[in-house]
Scaffold this motif. Sequence first.
Motif, short mmCIF file in Angstrom:
data_model
loop_
_atom_site.label_atom_id
_atom_site.label_comp_id
_atom_site.label_asym_id
_atom_site.label_seq_id
_atom_site.Cartn_x
_atom_site.Cartn_y
_atom_site.Cartn_z
N GLN A 1 6.85 5.60 12.84
CA GLN A 1 6.21 5.34 14.13
C GLN A 1 4.69 5.34 13.99
N PHE A 2 4.18 6.28 13.20
CA PHE A 2 2.74 6.33 12.94
C PHE A 2 2.27 5.07 12.21
N VAL A 3 3.09 4.61 11.27
CA VAL A 3 2.75 3.39 10.51
C VAL A 3 2.61 2.20 11.44
N GLU A 4 3.57 2.06 12.35
CA GLU A 4 3.54 0.93 13.28
C GLU A 4 2.29 0.98 14.17
N ARG A 5 1.99 2.17 14.71
CA ARG A 5 0.81 2.31 15.56
C ARG A 5 -0.48 2.10 14.77
N ALA A 6 -0.51 2.59 13.53
CA ALA A 6 -1.70 2.43 12.70
C ALA A 6 -1.98 0.96 12.43
N TRP A 7 -0.92 0.21 12.16
CA TRP A 7 -1.12 -1.23 11.88
C TRP A 7 -1.58 -1.97 13.14
N ASP A 8 -1.03 -1.57 14.30
CA ASP A 8 -1.48 -2.17 15.56
C ASP A 8 -2.94 -1.86 15.85
N LYS B 1 4.56 15.00 -2.38
CA LYS B 1 4.62 13.74 -3.13
C LYS B 1 5.59 12.75 -2.48
N GLU B 2 6.02 13.04 -1.25
CA GLU B 2 6.91 12.11 -0.55
C GLU B 2 6.12 10.85 -0.20
N ARG B 3 6.69 9.69 -0.54
CA ARG B 3 5.91 8.45 -0.50
C ARG B 3 6.72 7.31 0.10
N ILE B 4 6.05 6.49 0.88
CA ILE B 4 6.61 5.23 1.33
C ILE B 4 5.64 4.11 0.95
N LEU B 5 6.16 2.91 0.84
CA LEU B 5 5.36 1.76 0.45
C LEU B 5 5.33 0.77 1.60
N GLN B 6 4.13 0.45 2.06
CA GLN B 6 3.97 -0.53 3.13
C GLN B 6 3.78 -1.93 2.55
N LEU B 7 4.45 -2.90 3.14
CA LEU B 7 4.13 -4.29 2.88
C LEU B 7 3.36 -4.78 4.11
N LEU B 8 2.07 -5.04 3.93
CA LEU B 8 1.20 -5.41 5.05
C LEU B 8 0.90 -6.90 4.99
N PHE B 9 1.00 -7.56 6.12
CA PHE B 9 0.99 -9.02 6.21
C PHE B 9 0.09 -9.40 7.38
N SER B 10 -0.99 -10.16 7.09
CA SER B 10 -1.96 -10.42 8.14
C SER B 10 -2.59 -11.80 8.00
N ALA C 1 0.85 -1.19 0.00
CA ALA C 1 0.00 0.00 0.00
C ALA C 1 0.89 1.24 0.00
N GLY C 2 0.74 2.06 -1.01
CA GLY C 2 1.48 3.31 -1.06
C GLY C 2 0.88 4.32 -0.10
N LEU C 3 1.74 5.13 0.51
CA LEU C 3 1.29 6.11 1.49
C LEU C 3 2.06 7.41 1.31
N PHE C 4 1.33 8.50 0.99
CA PHE C 4 1.93 9.83 0.95
C PHE C 4 1.94 10.34 2.39
N TYR C 5 3.03 10.07 3.07
CA TYR C 5 3.04 10.17 4.53
C TYR C 5 3.00 11.59 5.07
N CYS C 6 3.25 12.60 4.23
CA CYS C 6 3.17 13.99 4.69
C CYS C 6 1.85 14.64 4.35
N LYS D 1 -7.52 0.22 3.82
CA LYS D 1 -8.24 1.47 4.05
C LYS D 1 -8.27 1.82 5.53
N ASP D 2 -8.54 0.82 6.37
CA ASP D 2 -8.60 1.04 7.81
C ASP D 2 -7.23 1.46 8.34
N PHE D 3 -6.19 0.81 7.84
CA PHE D 3 -4.82 1.16 8.23
C PHE D 3 -4.51 2.63 7.90
N LYS D 4 -4.88 3.06 6.70
CA LYS D 4 -4.59 4.44 6.29
C LYS D 4 -5.39 5.45 7.11
N LEU D 5 -6.61 5.10 7.49
CA LEU D 5 -7.41 5.99 8.34
C LEU D 5 -6.74 6.20 9.70
#
Length: 241
Positions: free
Chosen positions: A192-199, A61-70, A37-42, A159-163
Amino acid sequence: HGESASADMTAVNDGRTEVQPVLDGYNPVDVYSMDEAGLFYCLGPSAALSTNEVRGTKISKERILQLLFSPAISGKKFNLSIYFTYAGGSKAWMTSKEFQIWLSDVDHQMQLQEHKIVLLVDNAPSHQVGELELRNVTIHYLPLNTTSHIQPMDTGIIKDFKLHYTKQLVQLYINCAEENKAQTVDLQQALQFVERAWDSVCLTTTVNCWQHVNTMATTVSNAERASEKEKDVALAQLAEL
């Protein structure tokens, strides 16, 4: 974007027919899915309560790509020690090299836990295993043009993760505004936000998304649902705040 509306429903139904017998041979706790999942983190929300138009604002346009595994049932039953890793790249795209490194780590962790799983992924060039030998992870590629309907990640988990990520970003920007500071977020804060969002993605969301794609029978106990209600209450309190 827009893949769901253009999907061939005949192919989707055929895809479900193909995947169901594969998953029937596994316990639900042994069934996992993975997607990027691509994320424009700013990038904050594009609208606000104010009716005044904001002019001259440059979109980040600064972007990171998440690899989500569940897993299909519980993300807490088998915890990977390789929980959160970061790799840099010029375009923030997944490569077959990075995928194989990650997959090798997962397979190693599953060997240590004497746990064998099946992993659903889409049939992208970057997801090819190559000559990598896997002992405890079986890869099953989803049929082409069907992932928007039968990949659980695409039906609500991402979608839930990005919210959850956006909630943290908005709160940070509000704090910056109140303290008269520039509304910025650096990469370390974003991770850090990514980790908390996934949790924060709750079990109920995961189970509902797996049930929605209708590729396997998933159940969740009353005890697990009760534990998730506490997290749901916390989210409701945050929304109210």
